[in-house]
Scaffold this motif. Structure first.
Motif, mmCIF file in Angstrom:
data_model
loop_
_atom_site.group_PDB
_atom_site.id
_atom_site.type_symbol
_atom_site.label_atom_id
_atom_site.label_comp_id
_atom_site.label_asym_id
_atom_site.label_seq_id
_atom_site.Cartn_x
_atom_site.Cartn_y
_atom_site.Cartn_z
ATOM 1 N N PRO A 1 11.828 -2.247 0.681
ATOM 2 C CA PRO A 1 11.144 -1.140 -0.002
ATOM 3 C C PRO A 1 9.664 -1.089 0.353
ATOM 4 C CG PRO A 1 11.544 -2.939 -1.534
ATOM 5 C CD PRO A 1 12.268 -3.284 -0.268
ATOM 6 N N ILE A 2 9.137 0.126 0.420
ATOM 7 C CA ILE A 2 7.714 0.325 0.703
ATOM 8 C C ILE A 2 6.994 0.665 -0.599
ATOM 9 C CG2 ILE A 2 5.997 1.638 1.998
ATOM 10 C CD1 ILE A 2 8.211 2.394 3.979
ATOM 11 N N LEU B 1 3.790 -3.179 1.994
ATOM 12 C CA LEU B 1 2.693 -2.584 1.242
ATOM 13 C C LEU B 1 1.856 -1.718 2.176
ATOM 14 C CD1 LEU B 1 0.856 -2.346 -1.317
ATOM 15 C CD2 LEU B 1 -0.477 -4.236 -0.359
ATOM 16 N N VAL B 2 1.595 -0.477 1.752
ATOM 17 C CA VAL B 2 0.676 0.406 2.463
ATOM 18 C C VAL B 2 -0.412 0.822 1.476
ATOM 19 C CG1 VAL B 2 0.378 2.600 3.645
ATOM 20 C CG2 VAL B 2 2.440 1.252 4.048
ATOM 21 N N LEU B 3 -1.657 0.562 1.823
ATOM 22 C CA LEU B 3 -2.774 0.881 0.931
ATOM 23 C C LEU B 3 -3.798 1.734 1.663
ATOM 24 C CD1 LEU B 3 -4.505 -1.142 -1.757
ATOM 25 C CD2 LEU B 3 -5.946 -0.326 0.102
ATOM 26 N N GLY C 1 2.982 -7.031 9.965
ATOM 27 C CA GLY C 1 4.334 -6.493 9.886
ATOM 28 C C GLY C 1 4.782 -6.186 8.478
ATOM 29 N N LYS C 2 3.994 -6.649 7.492
ATOM 30 C CA LYS C 2 4.364 -6.402 6.097
ATOM 31 C C LYS C 2 3.335 -5.562 5.347
ATOM 32 C CE LYS C 2 7.462 -10.186 4.792
ATOM 33 N NZ LYS C 2 7.749 -11.186 3.734
ATOM 34 N N PHE D 1 5.151 4.035 -5.863
ATOM 35 C CA PHE D 1 3.721 4.320 -5.863
ATOM 36 C C PHE D 1 3.058 3.519 -6.984
ATOM 37 C CE2 PHE D 1 -0.131 6.771 -5.882
ATOM 38 C CZ PHE D 1 -0.228 7.250 -4.586
ATOM 39 N N LEU D 2 2.051 2.707 -6.656
ATOM 40 C CA LEU D 2 1.409 1.823 -7.624
ATOM 41 C C LEU D 2 0.177 2.477 -8.240
ATOM 42 C CD1 LEU D 2 1.541 -1.487 -5.525
ATOM 43 C CD2 LEU D 2 3.147 -0.732 -7.292
ATOM 44 N N MET D 3 0.175 2.601 -9.576
ATOM 45 C CA MET D 3 -0.984 3.129 -10.317
ATOM 46 C C MET D 3 -1.176 2.337 -11.607
ATOM 47 S SD MET D 3 -1.118 7.287 -9.878
ATOM 48 C CE MET D 3 -2.749 7.380 -10.612
ATOM 49 N N PRO D 4 -1.690 1.099 -11.494
ATOM 50 C CA PRO D 4 -1.878 0.264 -12.692
ATOM 51 C C PRO D 4 -3.238 0.466 -13.352
ATOM 52 C CG PRO D 4 -2.328 -1.035 -10.741
ATOM 53 C CD PRO D 4 -1.979 0.360 -10.249
#
Length: 479
Positions: free
Chosen positions: A292-293, A323-325, A346-347, A369-372
């Motif tokens: 998962p991305i 992880l894509v940031l 690669g990750k 999608f991360l929104m903490p």
């Protein structure tokens, strides 16, 4: 109704955040509903060259600033959707490299700059034909407008919108003479707050109606935790406070038509999302083994919960996620995520800065999608991600709680129709647990796609929000 919007930003001409997006989107929708709508903002450096058809008018405003007078000239153009746009020229105040400050420091004369703008808005409104019934002002930069209207006994009704209570436009009391308001306004019932001129408080106390950008945030800011010292003031004014969730511009954010994506898709045909996922992994040179991305597009700041991502991310990487940031901000956070990408080739893919096209591609290609955020008055990216079938993982606060339904089929049948994952309190373990729930759903592709489609069908259009504002305007006119 005749409505004049006044703000320090308006997309696409002047934008540093969500405020500009709101001013670019809401006025055209209200105009489409049959209202007479115009807007005014400062004539910043470069706008004369960037705004098509801009022209100078013959209207010169003489604005008292303490014991002196500053002149401002009114320019006119057309904003998106055919909205009439006015711009206030004042070279000394607005011919600057940035809107509010440079090198992480505010301009030292911001009090004078935006006191002038607020007074110029009111003075200009006196000359408009037809005259506005409502002046709708936004955030502290125009918070003085309701005070000026009341002090001068003018017939306009005012609506004040709080986009982020943390930024209040608080200036030394010695700046009060620059407002040219009667001394009676420098009191606890007016613009004064612990010896300072507080523009946010001025708007809250003196406007006829007050709104903020989500129903949940309207409740939160009346508490000590989220009230930024103004919670008592807001409790006293709650009879005129309304929370209205911001809308989304689906003409720009729609995976069916988005020209920035490698493939288009919608809830009836999700195939293109797989192509977007593949292209995203390739662009960041990440391994494509079905993991998962998780993605984040954010300002790297404590308020956005970046420290929580740092707290749990390596544990997630050991569980084989990607992880894509995309973001920038705090130098220490930029350094951390850059080194994380180097340690996990690669990750992890990181882009320090902002790129509009890439933000669309990340939103489409990711799975979660991360929104903490510690607090989030409204938030837009979680609404974008829902439309793109990328399930948001959010702290249960403000507009995040109002727009994301928690998926918890283990608790009740009702939560089976969730559209994302919410967690509370705002700390590492609950955030970790929400991510684990997301990964469990990812392993069930049939259920994952069902939940994606539910989120993609949610309607956060500005048409819905505009109805709420129409109700507030009617209350103001009746007050």
């Amino acid at each position: 109704m005749n409505i004049l919007f006044a703000a320090s930003e308006l997309s696409p001409f002047a934008k540093s955040g969500g405020l500009g997006d709101v001013l670019g989107a809401l006025p055209p929708v209200l105009k489409g509903e049959g209202h007479s709508v115009s807007a005014v903002l400062p004539l910043y450096r470069g706008l004369r060259e960037r705004i098509p058809g801009i022209r100078a008018t013959d209207l010169f405003l003489q604005i008292p600033m303490g014991t002196t007078v500053k002149e401002g000239r009114v320019w006119e153009a057309e904003a998106p959707g055919g909205v009439r746009l006015f711009l206030i020229e004042q070279e000394e105040y607005f011919n600057r490299a940035q809107y509010y400050g440079e090198n992480n420091a505010d301009y030292v004369d911001n009090a004078a700059r935006f006191f002038f703008f607020s007074k110029a808005v009111v003075e200009m409104a006196r000359y408009l034909d037809p005259a506005p019934e409502i002046i709708h002002v936004h955030d502290w930069q125009t918070g003085l407008v309701p005070a000026v209207v009341k002090a001068r006994g003018l017939p306009f009704k005012t609506v004040f919108t709080i986009h982020n209570l943390a930024y209040q436009g608080s200036f030394w009391g010695i700046d009060f003479p620059l407002t040219n308001l009667p001394d009676s306004f420098f009191t606890a019932e007016g613009v004064e707050f612990y010896g300072y001129v507080n523009c946010m408080k001025a708007g809250i106390v003196l406007a006829d109606q007050v709104t903020t950008v989500s129903p949940r945030y309207a409740l939160e800011i009346q508490t000590e935790i989220y009230g930024c010292w103004l919670d008592r003031v807001l409790q006293e004014q709650k009879h005129k406070l309304t929370g209205i969730l911001n809308g989304v511009d689906y003409a720009t954010w729609n995976p069916k038509t988005d020209p920035l994506l490698p493939a288009n898709y919608g809830p009836a045909a999700l195939g293109g999302k797989g192509a977007c996922r593949k292209a995203l992994l390739e662009s960041f040179h990440l391994k494509d083994d079905g993991a998962p991305i998780f993605a984040a597009i954010t300002r790297l700041a404590h308020q956005k919960g970046i420290h929580l991502i740092q707290e749990i991310i390596e544990g997630l990487l050991w569980q084989d996620i990607r992880l894509v940031l995309l973001g920038s901000g705090d130098p220490a956070a930029e350094s951390y995520f850059s080194s994380l990408a180097a340690r996990y080739p690669g990750k992890v893919g990181v882009w320090i800065g902002f790129n509009e096209e890439l933000s669309h591609r990340v939103t489409a290609g990711a799975d979660f999608f991360l929104m903490p955020s510690l607090y989030e008055p409204c938030g837009l990216t979680q609404m974008y991600s829902l439309r793109y079938g990328t399930l948001p993982i959010v702290h249960e606060t403000g507009g995040l709680a109002d727009s994301v339904k928690d998926y918890r089929p283990d608790l009740s049948a009702a939560t089976k129709d969730g559209t994302g994952f919410r967690f509370s309190p705002c700390s590492g373990q609950p955030f970790w647990d929400a991510c684990q729930r997301a990964m469990a759903l990812y392993r069930n592709k049939v259920e994952l796609n069902r939940v994606r489609k539910l989120g993609m069908k949610e309607d956060f259009s500005w048409t819905q929000s505009a109805k709420g504002y129409e109700t507030v305007y009617r209350r103001a006119l009746a007050s």
